[in-house]
Design a protein around this motif. Structure first.
Motif, PDB file in Angstrom:
ATOM      1  N   ARG A 156      18.063   7.989 -25.178  1.00 51.95           N
ATOM      2  CA  ARG A 156      17.097   8.990 -24.738  1.00 51.95           C
ATOM      3  C   ARG A 156      15.665   8.485 -24.821  1.00 51.95           C
ATOM      4  O   ARG A 156      14.845   8.780 -23.942  1.00 51.95           O
ATOM      5  N   HIS A 157      15.347   7.706 -25.853  1.00 49.57           N
ATOM      6  CA  HIS A 157      13.949   7.395 -26.143  1.00 49.57           C
ATOM      7  C   HIS A 157      13.531   5.977 -25.769  1.00 49.57           C
ATOM      8  O   HIS A 157      12.355   5.643 -25.887  1.00 49.57           O
TER       9      HIS A 157
ATOM     10  N   ALA B 170      12.806  -7.106 -30.353  1.00 52.76           N
ATOM     11  CA  ALA B 170      13.097  -6.019 -29.404  1.00 52.76           C
ATOM     12  C   ALA B 170      14.420  -5.358 -29.753  1.00 52.76           C
ATOM     13  O   ALA B 170      15.261  -5.091 -28.886  1.00 52.76           O
ATOM     14  N   GLU B 171      14.603  -5.067 -31.033  1.00 55.85           N
ATOM     15  CA  GLU B 171      15.858  -4.496 -31.518  1.00 55.85           C
ATOM     16  C   GLU B 171      15.888  -2.992 -31.284  1.00 55.85           C
ATOM     17  O   GLU B 171      14.877  -2.307 -31.460  1.00 55.85           O
ATOM     18  N   ALA B 172      17.043  -2.478 -30.894  1.00 58.52           N
ATOM     19  CA  ALA B 172      17.186  -1.048 -30.635  1.00 58.52           C
ATOM     20  C   ALA B 172      18.534  -0.568 -31.120  1.00 58.52           C
ATOM     21  O   ALA B 172      19.491  -1.333 -31.204  1.00 58.52           O
TER      22      ALA B 172
ATOM     23  N   LEU C 139       9.946   8.290 -36.280  1.00 54.61           N
ATOM     24  CA  LEU C 139       9.999   7.367 -35.160  1.00 54.61           C
ATOM     25  C   LEU C 139      11.386   7.496 -34.552  1.00 54.61           C
ATOM     26  O   LEU C 139      12.372   7.551 -35.285  1.00 54.61           O
ATOM     27  N   ALA C 140      11.467   7.508 -33.238  1.00 52.10           N
ATOM     28  CA  ALA C 140      12.784   7.575 -32.577  1.00 52.10           C
ATOM     29  C   ALA C 140      13.350   6.164 -32.481  1.00 52.10           C
ATOM     30  O   ALA C 140      13.708   5.686 -31.409  1.00 52.10           O
ATOM     31  N   LEU C 141      13.403   5.501 -33.621  1.00 51.48           N
ATOM     32  CA  LEU C 141      13.895   4.125 -33.732  1.00 51.48           C
ATOM     33  C   LEU C 141      14.970   4.094 -34.807  1.00 51.48           C
ATOM     34  O   LEU C 141      14.755   4.617 -35.913  1.00 51.48           O
ATOM     35  N   ASP C 142      16.096   3.499 -34.508  1.00 53.13           N
ATOM     36  CA  ASP C 142      17.184   3.430 -35.477  1.00 53.13           C
ATOM     37  C   ASP C 142      17.841   2.053 -35.417  1.00 53.13           C
ATOM     38  O   ASP C 142      19.040   1.927 -35.229  1.00 53.13           O
TER      39      ASP C 142
ATOM     40  N   GLN D  11       7.515  11.795 -33.235  1.00 53.61           N
ATOM     41  CA  GLN D  11       7.985  13.086 -32.729  1.00 53.61           C
ATOM     42  C   GLN D  11       8.503  13.922 -33.889  1.00 53.61           C
ATOM     43  O   GLN D  11       8.700  13.417 -35.003  1.00 53.61           O
ATOM     44  N   ALA D  12       8.720  15.194 -33.633  1.00 55.62           N
ATOM     45  CA  ALA D  12       9.260  16.077 -34.665  1.00 55.62           C
ATOM     46  C   ALA D  12      10.705  15.712 -34.979  1.00 55.62           C
ATOM     47  O   ALA D  12      11.470  15.325 -34.088  1.00 55.62           O
ATOM     48  N   VAL D  13      11.068  15.817 -36.244  1.00 60.46           N
ATOM     49  CA  VAL D  13      12.456  15.596 -36.646  1.00 60.46           C
ATOM     50  C   VAL D  13      13.314  16.720 -36.072  1.00 60.46           C
ATOM     51  O   VAL D  13      12.972  17.900 -36.214  1.00 60.46           O
ATOM     52  N   PRO D  14      14.420  16.394 -35.391  1.00 61.68           N
ATOM     53  CA  PRO D  14      15.255  17.461 -34.824  1.00 61.68           C
ATOM     54  C   PRO D  14      15.850  18.342 -35.916  1.00 61.68           C
ATOM     55  O   PRO D  14      16.249  17.847 -36.985  1.00 61.68           O
TER      56      PRO D  14
END
Length: 450
Positions: free
Chosen positions: A157-158, A149-151, A131-134, A211-214
């Motif tokens: 980017r995401h 709604a934490e980011a 997940l592009a969530l950190d 998404q794919a892990v970079p």
């Protein structure tokens, strides 16, 4: 001396406890303890349903007995926002966890609201996805991240978790299971539920993009001394078109003008309103950090270009700085979130410094104009916080920005307007009346006392 009966001794309390135990199982229903509170408001019971149908039964029980319900995930942000008017049943979502089985290569995943975010990431990583969530809160559940709604840095980017939602399943105040997503109306409802602190519905699961892990990640770091310097450097970074995944800044409390070789502070003529502690004592450098992600050769090439663009002092590293994905505030502080168009972020930080009488810790997404700040609880009274908020909001008003109190000690929370101007209040009120007309879900948790 006549003993005063507690709320749990009143008629019906024992029956409620027994019925919650029947719904959730005896180990998962109990009278609330001292730690079971929402922004300082104590609960009466805690229920931990093991499935959506059990959570629905808890809500139906609450409706029959005119009881309020406040959801809780891991509790990492339970002190954020306004205190509910009343908390009868705290509905713990910890057992509403798990990740749905998706086809190999699927671009989405359905995740139970009570699933810890780090557990989701660990499971997805086994198949090379993420997940592009950190979100910065350690141990946070996906439902808790959605509810607040934490980011984190990757929002550059995401987008936020709200932007990455495909669909939501939730329970309304009457215990009816519903879905949001799919069409324009469904997406709008899903985004209203995202950030609603459990006051519009009890989140059951969310379908989010994966998404794919970079293959490679590099953090490029540059010391900075003033908000204006941050502004100029961020413009340079974005103009270079290097596709950063995150652009974060950390300005500590002691950050100030860059010292010159003769020991004097750099001229403040470019912003004459800089006053207070910023002009005295040794300056501490802040840090601007840009995260690059992608293939190894591509990331290495972009990192070399970015180091050159940022100039003296810039360097690249394969790991993040220690403050990455951490808030600048701690327990007892008044935590602020400032959102303003990128071109005005430096003006907002200067306004905060001027109102506070000197630099305060500021950290966040410099590339988006969204940062958090901390007013220390041991030296900032409620009246002082109110004065600082008024000054900062007056500056932000003309710049289409806003300043929100994320969390604060009880005296401050009671004395100040946590939200300030809110353009979407009418839409929020309509949603509350539609989804929770009897105001049983965390009443008072939303802006406007909703």
């Amino acid at each position: 001396m006549v003993a005063v009966a507690s709320s749990t001794d009143r008629p019906g309390a024992l029956g409620i406890t027994r019925r919650l135990a029947e719904i959730c199982g005896p180990p998962f229903a109990r009278l609330a303890g001292p730690a079971d509170e929402v922004a300082g408001r104590p609960a009466r019971w805690v229920a931990v349903p093991g499935a959506p149908h059990a959570a629905a039964e808890v809500l139906r029980l609450a409706a029959r007995h005119d009881l309020t319900v406040a959801p809780r995930g891991a509790g990492t942000k339970i002190d954020w926002g306004a205190a509910p008017d009343r908390v009868d049943i705290m509905l713990d979502t910890g057992r509403l966890a798990g990740i749905g089985h998706e086809p190999v290569g699927s671009r989405t995943a359905e995740v139970g609201a009570g699933t810890p975010l780090r557990a989701v990431q660990a499971t997805l990583e086994r198949t090379g996805r993420r997940l592009a969530l950190d979100a910065p809160s350690p141990g946070a559940t996906l439902g808790g991240v959605l509810a607040a709604a934490e980011a984190g840095p990757l929002r550059h980017r995401h987008g936020t978790v709200c932007d990455q939602l495909v669909a939501l399943r939730y329970l309304n105040a009457d215990g009816e299971l519903a879905g949001a997503g799919g069409g324009a109306d469904g997406v709008e409802l899903a985004r209203l539920l995202c950030g609603s602190q459990g006051a519009l519905g009890v989140l059951i699961s969310a379908t989010v993009r994966v998404q794919a892990v970079p293959a490679s990640r590099i953090w490029v770091t540059r010391p900075v001394w003033t908000p204006l310097e941050v502004h100029d450097l961020v413009r340079t970074v974005l103009a270079a078109r290097l596709d950063p995944a995150a652009v974060e800044v950390d300005l500590p409390a002691g950050a100030g003008p860059r010292p010159q070789r003769d020991g004097r502070a750099e001229s403040m003529a470019r912003h004459p309103s800089m006053t207070g502690r910023a002009a005295t004592g040794p300056a501490r450098a802040g840090t601007l950090v840009v995260l690059l992600e992608g293939g190894p050769a591509d990331v290495a090439e972009r990192a070399d270009r970015l180091v050159s663009v940022l100039g003296p002092g810039a360097s690249a590293a394969p790991s993040a700085p220690s403050w990455w994905r951490r808030y600048p505030f701690g327990p007892g502080d008044t935590a602020l979130r400032i959102e303003v168009p990128l071109t005005h972020l430096h003006a907002a930080v200067y306004a905060l410094r001027d109102a506070a009488g000197g630099p305060v810790p500021v950290r966040g997404s410099a590339g988006l104009g969204v940062v958090h700040a901390a007013l220390p609880g041991d030296v900032t009274s409620a009246d002082r916080v109110a004065s600082i908020l008024a000054a900062v909001r007056s500056v932000l008003l003309a710049r289409r920005g806003r300043c929100v109190v994320v969390s604060a000690p009880e005296p401050v929370r009671q004395a100040v307007d946590l939200w300030g101007e809110l353009a979407g209040l009418a839409r929020l009120r309509a949603a509350k009346e539609h989804l929770d007309p009897h105001h049983r879900l965390a009443p008072g948790r939303l802006p406007g006392g909703l």
